[in-house]
Design a protein around this motif. Structure first.
Motif, PDB file in Angstrom:
ATOM      1  N   PRO A 199       0.819  -1.231   0.000  1.00 56.96           N
ATOM      2  CA  PRO A 199       0.000   0.000   0.000  1.00 56.96           C
ATOM      3  C   PRO A 199       0.840   1.264   0.000  1.00 56.96           C
ATOM      4  CG  PRO A 199      -0.069  -1.067   2.146  1.00 56.96           C
ATOM      5  CD  PRO A 199       0.603  -2.022   1.223  1.00 56.96           C
ATOM      6  N   ALA A 228      -9.974   0.772   0.572  1.00 58.35           N
ATOM      7  CA  ALA A 228     -10.148  -0.434   1.383  1.00 58.35           C
ATOM      8  C   ALA A 228     -11.622  -0.683   1.674  1.00 58.35           C
ATOM      9  CB  ALA A 228      -9.370  -0.281   2.690  1.00 58.35           C
ATOM     10  N   ALA A 248     -12.407  -0.248  -5.639  1.00 55.28           N
ATOM     11  CA  ALA A 248     -11.387   0.491  -4.905  1.00 55.28           C
ATOM     12  C   ALA A 248     -10.787   1.595  -5.766  1.00 55.28           C
ATOM     13  CB  ALA A 248     -10.292  -0.469  -4.443  1.00 55.28           C
ATOM     14  N   GLY A 390      -5.289   0.664  -1.509  1.00 58.47           N
ATOM     15  CA  GLY A 390      -6.147   0.460  -0.341  1.00 58.47           C
ATOM     16  C   GLY A 390      -6.829  -0.888  -0.333  1.00 58.47           C
ATOM     17  N   SER A 391      -7.079  -1.454  -1.521  1.00 62.00           N
ATOM     18  CA  SER A 391      -7.712  -2.775  -1.576  1.00 62.00           C
ATOM     19  C   SER A 391      -6.851  -3.853  -0.939  1.00 62.00           C
ATOM     20  CB  SER A 391      -8.019  -3.147  -3.032  1.00 62.00           C
ATOM     21  OG  SER A 391      -6.820  -3.380  -3.752  1.00 62.00           O
ATOM     22  N   PHE A 393      -5.609  -3.879   1.962  1.00 59.40           N
ATOM     23  CA  PHE A 393      -5.974  -4.084   3.367  1.00 59.40           C
ATOM     24  C   PHE A 393      -7.106  -5.086   3.527  1.00 59.40           C
ATOM     25  CE2 PHE A 393      -4.307   0.334   3.293  1.00 59.40           C
ATOM     26  CZ  PHE A 393      -3.199   0.135   4.105  1.00 59.40           C
ATOM     27  N   THR A 394      -8.110  -5.033   2.661  1.00 55.04           N
ATOM     28  CA  THR A 394      -9.300  -5.861   2.842  1.00 55.04           C
ATOM     29  C   THR A 394      -9.342  -7.090   1.947  1.00 55.04           C
ATOM     30  OG1 THR A 394     -10.412  -4.306   1.343  1.00 55.04           O
ATOM     31  CG2 THR A 394     -10.776  -4.020   3.699  1.00 55.04           C
ATOM     32  N   PHE A 401     -13.272  -5.189   6.547  1.00 57.68           N
ATOM     33  CA  PHE A 401     -12.923  -3.794   6.786  1.00 57.68           C
ATOM     34  C   PHE A 401     -13.113  -3.477   8.260  1.00 57.68           C
ATOM     35  CE2 PHE A 401     -14.075   0.673   7.245  1.00 57.68           C
ATOM     36  CZ  PHE A 401     -13.013   1.291   6.597  1.00 57.68           C
ATOM     37  N   SER A 406      -6.214   1.813   7.604  1.00 58.39           N
ATOM     38  CA  SER A 406      -5.014   2.274   6.900  1.00 58.39           C
ATOM     39  C   SER A 406      -3.941   2.739   7.868  1.00 58.39           C
ATOM     40  CB  SER A 406      -5.367   3.398   5.924  1.00 58.39           C
ATOM     41  OG  SER A 406      -6.031   4.447   6.586  1.00 58.39           O
TER      42      SER A 406
END
Length: 488
Positions: A199, A228, A248, A390-391, A393-394, A401, A406
């Motif tokens: 990220p 995310a 995203a 950001g995608s 993270f999830t 989520f 973040s």
């Protein structure tokens, strides 16, 4: 007559004033060399440190090692030819040639270890400490000598110094573990560092795209967080991770759309807009998480997982294989994004226009370039890139989520952007440094090293301060960054 000879002759003339030479490089290198000598040499102790070259539970592949050896040797010979042919022909070789040559040599050395069947390297902490200290002191002394001769310190001195400092620091910190011979997996350390930096790389690339065109992108944190959130909801509703990736990117672009409209059309201060957007996205995602996602987590917040994709044979190359060829889809997209952004900015007409808009918009406008349109679309593109980051993270790190997940990585990406000197390759390497420090601080806790993990967490920021201050080179943002353009 060479440039240095001409300069000396000019300075020798009566009444000539010597051109000032910056003292930042010799002072910075000297201070770091003394600190490194004290830590790695004087305080090294008598223990050894062991580093694993392959993942635990995996057999080393001899075929992969031989393949890497052959490819790296051919690449080293070719890049070496390009590197040394240029000066002889009176041409300056491209910057990337030197870096590619260094990378090929590193892979070649690692492949030799793989061919020899070496899976663990054990080194003496005092020996490595004093050797790296000698290299750093020599580099600092050479920089001081060059400065006294009114010559600038070349970039390779800083590169060699940085490698010596990193090696000495890593051995010193591992040797401080509780065991008699502390052990860490070097392959796992580097692979984890790359994973944690995904990220950050996307966020820093977003900043490069925006700031090279003259728009300050403080809103990277909000773009990552919105990416995310949208990836989790989109992938859950569609039961498809690819829909989550697209969602995203769209979400990050929408956040950048607000930044572009307000800062370009209405000439609002870009830093203020970015900070407001970050706060807005945090509040919005927290509200939606509390009111929607917690009410129906299975229907809105249970996205499918993006697992690692392993490329046969290549993934078994010692050390390098797990890093490059055992990644998730987002990780492979990261590699592609770095190359595409670099080539696009520095080797295409579009990139030339973007850089012209960021450096001298009036001249670009005179040549027919629509300055504000270029800035607008670059900002949108940067937001989409951050949204894909950001995608991670999830869709990769966790399967749901959560609030503010973040965790400030957008601001870390901004620091990596500055440390990388607004260059995609530099931002990528700086992001790897932050990911390396993040992964190492958890490993030193496991092995029982007395070095506080908080020290590792703050180290990349200290390095960034040195870089911005210009102690190890020049760091200059685009000339018109943050300054709105109004056509006269």
């Amino acid at each position: 007559m060479s440039t240095s000879t001409a300069a000396s002759a000019q300075d020798a003339r009566p009444g000539a004033v010597a051109a000032p030479v910056s003292l930042k490089a010799p002072i910075g290198l000297s201070v770091l060399a003394v600190v490194g000598t004290v830590l790695f040499g004087v305080l090294s102790g008598s223990k050894s440190a062991s580093f694993g070259l392959v993942d635990a539970g995996r057999e080393a592949s001899g075929f992969a090692a031989w393949l890497a050896l052959a490819v790296a040797l051919i690449a080293a010979v070719w890049f070496g030819y390009l590197r040394f042919r240029g000066p002889r022909a009176g041409r300056t070789p491209a910057r990337w040639v030197t870096g590619a040559l260094a990378a090929a040599v590193v892979v070649f050395l690692l492949a030799i270890l793989g061919v020899a069947g070496v899976t663990v390297i054990t080194v003496s902490s005092p020996v490595v400490g004093w050797v790296t200290s000698a290299v750093m002191l020599a580099g600092a002394a050479y920089s001081v000598w060059l400065t006294s001769a009114r010559r600038t310190t070349p970039g390779w001195v800083g590169a060699v110094f940085a490698v010596a400092f990193l090696v000495g620091f890593l051995v010193w910190i591992v040797a401080g573990g509780r065991d008699q011979t502390p052990f860490i997996s070097l392959a796992g350390l580097l692979a984890g560092a790359v994973t944690l930096s995904v990220p950050l790389v996307f966020g820093s690339l977003s900043g490069v795209l925006c700031e090279r065109s003259g728009i300050v992108n403080i809103a990277i944190e909000g773009q990552l967080l919105m990416g995310a959130f949208s990836a989790a909801v989109g992938a859950t509703l569609a039961h498809n991770v690819y829909v989550g990736l697209v969602a995203a990117a769209v979400a990050g672009a929408l956040v950048s759309l607000v930044l572009a409209l307000v800062s370009i059309k209405y000439l609002v201060n870009q830093i203020i807009v970015g900070v407001v957007l970050n706060v807005l996205v945090v509040g919005l995602t927290n509200f939606l998480f509390s009111t929607l996602l917690t009410e129906d987590p299975d229907g809105l917040n249970k996205p499918p997982h993006l697992g690692n994709i392993e490329i046969p044979v290549l993934a078994d190359v010692p050390v390098i294989g797990p890093i490059l060829f055992r990644q998730s889809l987002v990780g492979y997209l990261m590699y592609i994004a770095v190359v595409v952004v670099y080539v696009g900015l520095f080797h295409t007409r579009w990139g030339l226009r973007v850089r012209a808009v960021g450096e001298h918009p009036q001249a670009a406008d005179t040549l027919g370039v629509n300055v504000n349109r270029t800035r607008f679309w670059n900002t949108i593109l940067g937001g989409a890139v951050a949204g894909i980051g950001g995608s991670f993270f999830t869709l990769v790190a966790v399967d749901a989520f959560s609030k503010e997940m973040s965790a400030g990585r957008g601001y870390i990406a901004l620091a990596a952007l500055i440390f990388g000197r607004w260059n995609p390759i530099g931002a990528f390497l700086a992001s790897l440094l932050f990911g390396f420090a993040d992964n190492l601080q958890s490993i030193i806790t496991i092995i029982g090293s007395p070095v506080p993990s908080q020290f590792m967490a703050m180290l990349p920021y200290v390095v960034t301060v040195f870089a911005v201050a210009g102690l190890v080179g020049r760091s200059r943002p685009p000339a018109m960054e943050g300054i709105p353009y109004v056509k006269q």
